[in-house]
Scaffold this motif. Structure first.
Motif, short mmCIF file in Angstrom:
data_model
loop_
_atom_site.label_atom_id
_atom_site.label_comp_id
_atom_site.label_asym_id
_atom_site.label_seq_id
_atom_site.Cartn_x
_atom_site.Cartn_y
_atom_site.Cartn_z
N THR A 152 0.36 -1.52 -13.54
CA THR A 152 -0.87 -0.72 -13.63
C THR A 152 -0.56 0.77 -13.62
O THR A 152 -1.16 1.54 -14.38
CB THR A 152 -1.86 -1.03 -12.49
OG1 THR A 152 -1.13 -0.98 -11.27
CG2 THR A 152 -2.53 -2.35 -12.66
N SER A 153 0.40 1.20 -12.78
CA SER A 153 0.61 2.65 -12.74
C SER A 153 1.24 3.15 -14.04
O SER A 153 0.91 4.24 -14.49
CB SER A 153 1.43 3.07 -11.52
OG SER A 153 2.47 2.19 -11.32
N CYS A 154 2.11 2.33 -14.64
CA CYS A 154 2.67 2.75 -15.94
C CYS A 154 1.56 2.81 -17.00
O CYS A 154 1.50 3.75 -17.79
CB CYS A 154 3.75 1.79 -16.40
SG CYS A 154 5.25 1.92 -15.45
N ARG A 155 0.69 1.83 -16.98
CA ARG A 155 -0.40 1.79 -17.95
C ARG A 155 -1.31 3.02 -17.78
O ARG A 155 -1.70 3.65 -18.76
CB ARG A 155 -1.20 0.49 -17.76
CG ARG A 155 -2.53 0.44 -18.45
CD ARG A 155 -2.39 0.32 -19.94
NE ARG A 155 -3.68 0.54 -20.60
CZ ARG A 155 -3.82 0.90 -21.85
NH1 ARG A 155 -2.76 1.10 -22.60
NH2 ARG A 155 -5.00 1.07 -22.37
N ILE A 156 -1.62 3.35 -16.53
CA ILE A 156 -2.48 4.51 -16.28
C ILE A 156 -1.79 5.78 -16.76
O ILE A 156 -2.41 6.66 -17.37
CB ILE A 156 -2.86 4.57 -14.79
CG1 ILE A 156 -3.85 3.45 -14.48
CG2 ILE A 156 -3.46 5.93 -14.43
CD1 ILE A 156 -4.05 3.20 -13.02
N GLY A 157 -0.48 5.88 -16.53
CA GLY A 157 0.26 7.06 -17.01
C GLY A 157 0.24 7.15 -18.52
O GLY A 157 0.04 8.23 -19.09
N LEU A 158 0.40 6.01 -19.21
CA LEU A 158 0.43 6.01 -20.67
C LEU A 158 -0.93 6.38 -21.26
O LEU A 158 -1.02 6.96 -22.33
CB LEU A 158 0.81 4.62 -21.19
CG LEU A 158 2.29 4.28 -21.24
CD1 LEU A 158 2.46 2.87 -21.73
CD2 LEU A 158 3.02 5.25 -22.13
N LYS A 159 -1.99 6.01 -20.53
CA LYS A 159 -3.33 6.22 -21.05
C LYS A 159 -3.84 7.63 -20.77
O LYS A 159 -4.88 8.03 -21.28
CB LYS A 159 -4.27 5.20 -20.40
CG LYS A 159 -5.23 4.55 -21.37
CD LYS A 159 -6.14 3.60 -20.63
CE LYS A 159 -7.20 4.34 -19.86
NZ LYS A 159 -8.25 3.50 -19.30
N ILE A 177 0.84 -1.20 0.00
CA ILE A 177 0.00 0.00 0.00
C ILE A 177 0.88 1.25 0.00
O ILE A 177 0.62 2.22 -0.73
CB ILE A 177 -0.97 -0.03 1.20
CG1 ILE A 177 -2.06 -1.07 0.93
CG2 ILE A 177 -1.60 1.34 1.43
CD1 ILE A 177 -3.02 -1.27 2.05
N ILE A 178 1.94 1.21 0.82
CA ILE A 178 2.84 2.37 0.85
C ILE A 178 3.46 2.59 -0.53
O ILE A 178 3.52 3.70 -1.05
CB ILE A 178 3.96 2.16 1.89
CG1 ILE A 178 3.37 2.13 3.28
CG2 ILE A 178 5.01 3.25 1.78
CD1 ILE A 178 4.33 1.60 4.31
N MET A 179 3.90 1.49 -1.14
CA MET A 179 4.58 1.65 -2.43
C MET A 179 3.61 2.08 -3.53
O MET A 179 3.99 2.80 -4.45
CB MET A 179 5.28 0.34 -2.84
CG MET A 179 6.38 -0.08 -1.91
SD MET A 179 7.51 1.26 -1.52
CE MET A 179 8.58 1.19 -2.92
N ALA A 180 2.34 1.62 -3.42
CA ALA A 180 1.36 2.06 -4.42
C ALA A 180 1.16 3.56 -4.33
O ALA A 180 1.08 4.26 -5.34
CB ALA A 180 0.03 1.35 -4.20
N GLY A 181 1.11 4.09 -3.09
CA GLY A 181 0.92 5.51 -2.93
C GLY A 181 2.15 6.31 -3.31
O GLY A 181 2.07 7.38 -3.90
N ARG A 182 3.29 5.75 -2.95
CA ARG A 182 4.52 6.52 -3.10
C ARG A 182 5.08 6.38 -4.51
O ARG A 182 5.22 7.36 -5.24
CB ARG A 182 5.51 5.93 -2.08
CG ARG A 182 6.67 6.77 -1.78
CD ARG A 182 7.55 6.03 -0.78
NE ARG A 182 8.86 6.61 -0.78
CZ ARG A 182 9.77 6.36 -1.68
NH1 ARG A 182 9.51 5.51 -2.64
NH2 ARG A 182 10.94 6.95 -1.63
N THR A 183 5.38 5.16 -4.90
CA THR A 183 6.07 4.95 -6.17
C THR A 183 5.11 4.85 -7.34
O THR A 183 5.35 5.39 -8.41
CB THR A 183 6.96 3.70 -6.06
OG1 THR A 183 7.66 3.79 -4.83
CG2 THR A 183 7.93 3.60 -7.19
N GLY A 184 3.98 4.12 -7.12
CA GLY A 184 3.00 3.97 -8.21
C GLY A 184 2.49 5.32 -8.68
O GLY A 184 2.44 5.61 -9.89
#
Lengths: 378, 267
Positions: free
Chosen positions: A332-339, A223-230
């Protein structure tokens, strides 16, 4: 322009023998907040063929508010087929009026909104399936890029991988440590309430150990990494999208999947299991601090009980889980950024979405893992 | 050396800059720049890439405090006052940024309307009417409900211009208005600038190195040099082209390569 004129902007329509005179007077300044409107019906009374002329002797200072008024008048005159003689107007007002279109386009009515729950659910399902497909495809491409990198033909730059590794790993140690320490301490407190009744304080050690290793450390770290790095990945990639950096990569034929996404995903997939182990250790230390200071459990007893409670396969399971969580958050975070779109607001939306999808996804995946663990009996 | 156009303009001075020095930390960008802008004129800030034109503009619109020197707008000393007085003077400014700088979360119409909503007591219908007028002046009325991301570069610039004139400012600053535009759009923008000057009675300061457009519209200006880090010539672009003897200015105005074989003070 008559600078001695004071007072509010005014206009008057006076029928005369062979013409109609529009007298403009006062200061027409938009910022002073008083601009008269020209009603549509004002020119209806005018007889056909009679010209409308202007008198500007009483006109003081003016800005675009006067032009706005005259524009409206001009359009009304055009509609009523009235001959408008503007030669007595200030020349600069003429110039501005000439720039304006005679028939401004009518605003289009917004598209009617239908409430169609079935269609909405269907669309949502299709979109979700499509997204799952896209993320899997991206993951496959990134994995292929990873294998290519292994044999030395990859498009990934080591320096990018190192930067991402350092951002996802060492830089996150403090926050992951603090959170896991507190979670371990809280578990010890909560456990001691019941266990103390049975004089089984020592089992706080096994409770903290099992809870941290099986669930808490992996989930909290994810959860921390999703908020921080994602969130950071999504924001970075969507900003690159806005600057046409992604377009530039594509034109050069540099695969986005292995150049941009692979280092990010690898960084998270590598560091998450290590952070998980570190989180377990710190969490158990948090539990120990509470047990030793508040419950007076002996250090050796706590250590012994912890070792008793923890078979190695628990670690293996948690290790695999955090690897999957890391890969999931990265992809997922890269995909969301690309989209994402190309505006500043879209960057914010992408970052928020990456965090939400990351956290919800991690918890959903954890539920799947819980079922699997139950089935295979770990 | 002939690098100062004789004054032929008897209009009153609106802006006067004297001995302005601009620096980022220890790096001096321009020093001792002095010039005057007459009311109602179109003043060009010229110079090669990286000479500090945009930095000068930044300090004139209040985004960068100069290291030293004075900058007078009318009777007010811009940088000697407090934030509040600067905001007051800044209300007379309209700025067209290089790429429009439209707020991306708002439609074009909302972009133009925002300053009016913030700083005037006009009612929403009147604001709407004025927004339509300003967009009509720049030929962007059709895009009133579109978002900046849906516009082309030239359209964004024109929408940015509509926003710059939303409060009827008497001083307009343009940063590279024709950069990145095709010649026809660029020529239309030039005419628009001239019309706005004549129609609104505004004073316009343009930062640009687009020669054809400068010859067409500017009636005064300065030339900044990156080597000497100061203004090397004063005068309208046409005067500088025809009369200025400074080799760098001459080369710039005639699109020639600088002769580097002979010793040259601009280095």
């Amino acid at each position: 322009m008559n600078t001695s004129v004071n007072g509010a902007p005014q206009w008057q329509l006076q029928p005369e023998a062979n013409r109609t005179l529009v007298t403009l007077s006062g200061n027409w300044i938009a910022q002073e907040g008083r601009i008269p409107e020209f009603p549509d019906s004002a020119l209806k009374e005018i007889r056909q063929g009679e010209p409308v002329e202007f008198s500007t002797d009483q006109l003081g200072r003016w800005d675009t508010s006067l032009i706005s008024f005259l524009w409206k008048l001009k359009r009304s005159a055009l509609e009523a087929h009235v001959d408008l003689r503007m030669d007595t107007l200030p020349e600069s007002a003429h110039k501005l009026l000439d720039l304006l279109p005679e028939n401004p386009p009518q605003p289009q009515p917004p598209a009617p909104h239908h409430f169609a729950p079935v269609a909405a659910v269907g669309q949502l399902t299709l979109d979700t399936l499509n997204e799952i497909g896209c993320v899997s495809e991206m993951g496959t491409a990134a994995a292929r890029g990873g294998f290519a990198a292994l044999v030395g033909r990859g498009m990934m730059r080591t320096v990018d991988l190192m930067t991402d590794l350092s951002a996802a790993g060492p830089a996150a140690l403090l926050i992951v440590g603090v959170v896991n320490f507190l979670v371990g301490a809280i578990l010890a407190f909560v456990g001691s309430v019941e266990l103390h009744k049975f004089a089984a304080d020592i089992y706080v050690a096994s409770l903290v150990a099992i809870a941290m290793v099986r669930e808490m450390s992996a989930v909290m770290t994810a959860i921390i990494m999703a908020g921080r790095t994602g969130g950071a990945y999504a924001a970075r990639i969507s900003t690159m999208q806005g600057n046409e950096e992604i377009d530039a990569l594509q034109v050069f034929g540099i695969p986005v999947s292995s150049y941009l996404i692979l280092p990010s995903v690898l960084a998270l997939a590598f560091t998450m299991p290590l952070l998980y182990l570190y989180g377990c250790l710190i969490g158990m230390f948090g539990g120990f601090c509470v047990s030793y200071i508040m419950l007076h459990v002996s250090p050796l007893g706590y250590f012994h009980e912890t070792l008793q409670a923890l078979p190695l396969d628990q670690f293996t399971f948690g290790f695999i889980k955090s690897f999957v969580f890391g890969t999931f958050i990265g992809l997922t975070s890269c995909r969301i950024g690309l989209k994402a779109g190309r505006s500043a607001a879209d960057v914010g939306i992408a970052a928020t979405k990456a965090v939400v999808v990351g956290i919800v996804g991690v918890i959903a995946l954890d539920a799947v893992f819980a079922v699997i663990a139950n089935v295979i009996g770990i | 050396m002939n690098n100062q156009m004789p004054s032929t303009n008897d209009r009153p001075t609106l802006i006067s800059v004297s001995d302005l020095t601009l620096a980022f930390g220890s790096r001096v960008i321009q020093h001792d720049v002095s010039f005057e802008v007459k009311r109602g004129s179109i003043f060009a800030v010229m110079g090669g890439s990286g000479c500090g034109k945009s930095t000068l503009l930044k300090s004139m619109i209040g985004l960068l405090r100069p290291r030293q020197g004075t900058y007078m707008v009318g009777k007010d000393n811009y940088w000697s006052g407090d934030d509040q007085s600067r905001i007051q003077i800044g209300r007379r400014f309209g700025v067209l940024f290089q790429s429009g700088a439209l707020w991306s979360s708002m439609t074009v119409g909302e972009n133009v309307a925002l300053p009016m909503q913030m700083f005037t007591s006009l009612t929403p219908p009147v604001i709407r009417q004025l927004v339509e007028l300003k967009l009509g002046l720049v030929g962007m009325l059709h895009a009133i409900d579109q978002y900046p991301s849906e516009l082309s570069g030239g359209m964004r610039k024109r929408a940015g211009l509509a926003r710059a004139i939303s409060l009827d400012p008497d001083i307009l600053f343009f940063d590279e208005p024709s950069a990145g535009l095709d010649p026809i759009t660029s020529a239309r923008l030039d005419d628009l600038i001239l019309n706005l000057r004549d129609g609104l009675g505004a004073t316009i300061i343009i930062v640009s190195h687009e020669l054809s457009s400068l010859f067409h519209i500017a009636d005064d200006g300065i030339f900044l040099d990156a080597g000497q880090k100061t203004a090397v010539a004063h005068g309208s672009p046409t005067w500088l082209r025809d009369h200025c003897t400074d080799p760098l200015v001459h080369a710039f105005m005639h699109r020639e390569q600088l002769d580097t074989s002979s010793p040259h003070e601009n280095g």
